[in-house]
Design an enzyme around this catalytic site. Structure first.
Site, short mmCIF file in Angstrom:
data_model
loop_
_atom_site.label_atom_id
_atom_site.label_comp_id
_atom_site.label_asym_id
_atom_site.label_seq_id
_atom_site.Cartn_x
_atom_site.Cartn_y
_atom_site.Cartn_z
N HIS A 132 0.83 -1.20 0.00
CA HIS A 132 0.00 0.00 0.00
C HIS A 132 0.87 1.26 0.00
CE1 HIS A 132 -3.38 -2.65 1.11
NE2 HIS A 132 -4.14 -1.67 0.65
N LYS A 136 -0.77 4.89 4.46
CA LYS A 136 -1.67 3.95 5.14
C LYS A 136 -1.16 3.69 6.55
CE LYS A 136 -4.24 -0.32 4.61
NZ LYS A 136 -5.50 0.41 4.93
#
Length: 234
Positions: A132, A136
């Protein structure tokens, strides 16, 4: 449909764009610098993509004020059962999903189907990797945890670990790289071959579209639901 956005970061802005393109109205935009509890209560539905520390209170406020709520915030699930109880007590409507992407929810079903087939093939060891963007906050991702839970439910695996996985635990590798919307891979490896399945998000639009579709679907319903209900999967 009048929508309140709880969390107005990159996901909130993408949801706004898609909701307007589908002829919905955004009547509230709530973030750390702006809160409008009154406007939220006038919404037909609230969509929560906030932060873990705010998500439960956002959901609670909506349910106690008869506002259906869709939540895609991860990292707060220790209070999920309490949220469901509040939903039921108030005869409200609530959907939580670790990932609202239509493709990911198909991937969840594929993951469980494969896990069932692999259950009795003990020569294969399963592992997972998720990648990600660097902003995040939680690791592993909520999507990765959902995938792990799908494997655990259908195999002899008993848990997952980011580091130091033991026998019957699924090792998860969580990587953070710039500008990666989300990639999830599952591998079953033996001495002779490897079976891989993978989902790669190209942008955030799929997540936002799924959240808006869920918000449309929940109108007039009562109870706690999942994207499996929305998409009639399985």
């Amino acid at each position: 449909m009048k929508i309140a956005l709880l969390g107005y970061g990159r996901m909130g802005k993408m949801i706004e764009k898609i909701a307007i393109s589908r002829n919905h109205e955004i009547i509230a935009k709530v973030d750390v610098n702006n809160s409008d509890d009154v406007a939220i209560t006038k919404a037909d539905v609230a969509i929560d993509f906030s932060i873990p520390s705010a998500a439960f209170n956002n959901i609670k406020h909506c349910l106690e004020n008869n506002v259906p709520v869709i939540s895609g915030t991860t990292g707060w699930l220790d209070k999920y059962n309490e949220a469901v109880s509040i939903c039921n007590e108030n005869k409200g409507a609530f959907i939580y999903a670790s990932n609202f992407s239509l493709g990911v929810n198909v991937f969840f079903e594929l993951n469980e189907y494969l896990a069932k087939m692999m259950k009795n093939l003990s020569q294969y060891k399963v592992s997972m990797e998720e990648i990600h963007h660097t902003q995040k906050l939680d690791a592993p991702s909520g999507t990765a945890i959902t995938l792990a839970e799908g494997i655990i439910k259908n195999t002899e695996n008993t848990g997952w670990k980011l580091e130091g996985a033991q026998e019957n635990e699924i090792p998860i590798t969580a990587l953070r790289e710039p500008e990666v919307p989300g990639t999830h891979s599952i591998s079953y490896k033996s001495d002779v071959d490897t079976i891989d399945i993978k989902h790669t998000a190209h942008n955030r639009e799929g997540f936002a579209l799924g959240a808006v579709i869920a918000a449309e679907w929940i109108q007039g319903k009562t109870g706690a639901f999942s994207m499996k209900d929305v998409l009639n999967l399985g």
